[in-house]
Structure formats: structure tokens, C-alpha cells
Design a protein around this motif. Structure first.
Motif, PDB file in Angstrom:
ATOM      1  N   ASP A  30      38.858  43.749  43.216  1.00 45.35           N
ATOM      2  CA  ASP A  30      38.894  43.136  44.692  1.00 45.35           C
ATOM      3  C   ASP A  30      39.049  41.843  44.662  1.00 45.35           C
ATOM      4  O   ASP A  30      37.940  41.298  44.199  1.00 45.35           O
ATOM      5  N   ASP A  31      40.050  41.326  45.229  1.00 44.79           N
ATOM      6  CA  ASP A  31      40.234  39.761  44.829  1.00 44.79           C
ATOM      7  C   ASP A  31      39.467  39.116  46.179  1.00 44.79           C
ATOM      8  O   ASP A  31      39.737  37.820  46.356  1.00 44.79           O
ATOM      9  N   ASP A  32      38.971  39.930  47.167  1.00 41.98           N
ATOM     10  CA  ASP A  32      38.327  38.908  48.190  1.00 41.98           C
ATOM     11  C   ASP A  32      36.877  39.015  47.828  1.00 41.98           C
ATOM     12  O   ASP A  32      36.004  39.678  47.449  1.00 41.98           O
ATOM     13  N   ASP A  33      36.313  37.373  47.686  1.00 46.35           N
ATOM     14  CA  ASP A  33      35.050  37.157  47.320  1.00 46.35           C
ATOM     15  C   ASP A  33      34.000  37.801  48.158  1.00 46.35           C
ATOM     16  O   ASP A  33      32.843  38.178  47.704  1.00 46.35           O
TER      17      ASP A  33
ATOM     18  N   LEU B 182      35.554  42.774  39.301  1.00 49.23           N
ATOM     19  CA  LEU B 182      36.760  42.176  38.623  1.00 49.23           C
ATOM     20  C   LEU B 182      37.795  41.934  39.712  1.00 49.23           C
ATOM     21  O   LEU B 182      37.501  42.383  40.835  1.00 49.23           O
ATOM     22  N   TYR B 183      38.849  40.924  39.597  1.00 51.83           N
ATOM     23  CA  TYR B 183      39.433  40.449  40.774  1.00 51.83           C
ATOM     24  C   TYR B 183      40.989  40.802  40.912  1.00 51.83           C
ATOM     25  O   TYR B 183      41.635  40.528  41.704  1.00 51.83           O
ATOM     26  N   ASP B 184      41.522  41.556  40.019  1.00 46.49           N
ATOM     27  CA  ASP B 184      42.825  42.253  40.046  1.00 46.49           C
ATOM     28  C   ASP B 184      43.144  43.225  39.122  1.00 46.49           C
ATOM     29  O   ASP B 184      42.128  43.490  38.112  1.00 46.49           O
ATOM     30  N   GLY B 185      44.418  44.191  39.093  1.00 45.65           N
ATOM     31  CA  GLY B 185      44.627  45.081  38.316  1.00 45.65           C
ATOM     32  C   GLY B 185      44.763  44.645  36.979  1.00 45.65           C
ATOM     33  O   GLY B 185      44.476  45.544  35.950  1.00 45.65           O
ATOM     34  N   GLU B 186      45.328  43.477  36.668  1.00 46.48           N
ATOM     35  CA  GLU B 186      45.313  43.010  35.317  1.00 46.48           C
ATOM     36  C   GLU B 186      44.030  42.760  34.390  1.00 46.48           C
ATOM     37  O   GLU B 186      43.932  43.088  33.353  1.00 46.48           O
ATOM     38  N   GLU B 187      43.129  42.309  35.258  1.00 47.95           N
ATOM     39  CA  GLU B 187      41.707  42.141  34.727  1.00 47.95           C
ATOM     40  C   GLU B 187      41.135  43.660  34.454  1.00 47.95           C
ATOM     41  O   GLU B 187      40.618  43.627  33.372  1.00 47.95           O
ATOM     42  N   LEU B 188      41.201  44.241  35.357  1.00 44.69           N
ATOM     43  CA  LEU B 188      40.746  45.810  35.178  1.00 44.69           C
ATOM     44  C   LEU B 188      41.202  46.420  34.120  1.00 44.69           C
ATOM     45  O   LEU B 188      40.492  46.889  33.081  1.00 44.69           O
ATOM     46  N   LEU B 189      42.677  46.210  33.610  1.00 41.64           N
ATOM     47  CA  LEU B 189      43.136  47.128  32.746  1.00 41.64           C
ATOM     48  C   LEU B 189      42.653  46.317  31.403  1.00 41.64           C
ATOM     49  O   LEU B 189      42.521  47.151  30.153  1.00 41.64           O
ATOM     50  N   ALA B 190      42.672  45.128  31.173  1.00 37.84           N
ATOM     51  CA  ALA B 190      42.345  44.531  30.214  1.00 37.84           C
ATOM     52  C   ALA B 190      40.751  44.886  29.799  1.00 37.84           C
ATOM     53  O   ALA B 190      40.372  45.035  28.555  1.00 37.84           O
TER      54      ALA B 190
ATOM     55  N   MET C 101      45.957  42.906  46.202  1.00 32.94           N
ATOM     56  CA  MET C 101      45.689  41.762  45.403  1.00 32.94           C
ATOM     57  C   MET C 101      46.979  41.184  44.799  1.00 32.94           C
ATOM     58  O   MET C 101      47.810  41.827  44.777  1.00 32.94           O
ATOM     59  N   ALA C 102      46.661  39.867  44.592  1.00 30.40           N
ATOM     60  CA  ALA C 102      47.663  38.845  44.355  1.00 30.40           C
ATOM     61  C   ALA C 102      48.363  39.249  42.910  1.00 30.40           C
ATOM     62  O   ALA C 102      49.692  39.593  43.007  1.00 30.40           O
ATOM     63  N   ARG C 103      47.941  39.412  41.892  1.00 32.68           N
ATOM     64  CA  ARG C 103      48.567  39.510  40.595  1.00 32.68           C
ATOM     65  C   ARG C 103      48.942  40.923  40.246  1.00 32.68           C
ATOM     66  O   ARG C 103      50.299  41.207  39.829  1.00 32.68           O
ATOM     67  N   LYS C 104      48.311  41.847  40.209  1.00 31.25           N
ATOM     68  CA  LYS C 104      48.561  43.428  40.253  1.00 31.25           C
ATOM     69  C   LYS C 104      47.819  44.019  41.358  1.00 31.25           C
ATOM     70  O   LYS C 104      46.641  44.195  41.434  1.00 31.25           O
ATOM     71  N   ASN C 105      48.547  44.496  42.315  1.00 35.58           N
ATOM     72  CA  ASN C 105      48.141  45.207  43.342  1.00 35.58           C
ATOM     73  C   ASN C 105      47.446  46.743  42.821  1.00 35.58           C
ATOM     74  O   ASN C 105      47.845  47.243  41.768  1.00 35.58           O
TER      75      ASN C 105
END
Length: 130
Positions: free
Chosen positions: A11-14, A36-44, A62-66
Motif C-alpha cells: 500500500d502506498d499510503d503511509d 511494501l509500497y507498490d506492485g513492482e516492489e512486491l514482485l521484486a 498505487m502509483a507505479r504498479k496498481n
């Protein structure tokens, strides 16, 4: 209890990250979380981890990857077929719920409005998935 996180919150909301993490850590027994703050970070992180989380809570917006795009990628990879992913979002749209399930979500929850409701919801999630 293991040192590895049992729940990964994406989730990208602090504020949401803080509240969800705090609520999980205050359960008895406490639940370890990875934030984690977005889908890209999750996948990595999934690619790099030694053992998968017991549960992923995934926001849709989320901003980068929803969340929708992330679900598509997760379910495309056979090693994540059995990874439980619950969509936890502010959306109340039936179309978002339907699409989430069609993309392979194991559940769809709307973020509660109060701290007490959040704690209650997370207790139920912990009982069911952890």
C-alpha cells in the motif's frame, strides 16, 4: 514465531501502512509484517525471498504498479498460484470487487473507517489465513 514476515502489506499510503502494521503487531500473538509500497516492489521481493508470506494484503490504487496489474503478474507465475492475496482497498465499487476476483484475488475487503474496525478485521484475517 518465525523471523520472516507472515503478512506483506502492499500500500502506498503511509497512514494505512502504519495503522495496519500496528494493528497486526498488537494482535496476540503478534503478527510480523513486511511493508511494501507498490506492485513492482512486491514482485521484486517475492522473487528474492527465501519463503513466501502467508498472506499478501494488496491495495488497488498505487502509483507505479496498481493492484490489478500486480494481481495479473502474480497469477501468471506458477510459483505464486497458491499465494493468498487479499485486496484491501478504499474502493466500494462492485466492478473492482468482481475484477479482483476474476484476476485471482482470494478476497476483497474495503478498508474500515475506524481503528477499532480495522483491528477487528485483521483479527479475523489472522484467524483465517495465519
Amino acid at each position: 514465531m518465525s523471523n520472516s514476515p507472515a503478512v506483506w502489506i502492499v500500500d502506498d499510503d503511509d497512514d494505512d501502512q502504519f495503522l495496519l502494521g500496528l494493528a497486526f503487531r498488537n494482535l496476540n500473538p503478534p503478527v510480523y509484517v513486511k511493508q511494501l509500497y507498490d506492485g513492482e516492489e512486491l514482485l521484486a521481493q517475492l522473487e528474492a525471498c527465501a519463503s513466501l508470506p502467508k498472506l499478501v494484503l494488496l491495495d488497488l490504487n498505487m502509483a507505479r504498479k496498481n493492484g490489478f496489474d500486480t494481481l495479473v503478474e502474480i497469477r501468471r507465475l506458477p510459483q505464486y498460484t497458491n499465494l493468498p492475496v487479499i485486496v484491501l482497498t478504499s474502493s466500494t465499487l462492485e466492478s473492482d470487487k468482481t475484477l479482483s476476483y476474476s484476476l485471482g484475488a482470494n478476497g476483497f475487503l474495503t478498508k474500515p473507517l475506524s481503528d477499532e474496525e480495522t483491528v477487528s478485521m485483521l483479527k479475523l484475517l489472522a484467524l483465517e489465513w495465519l
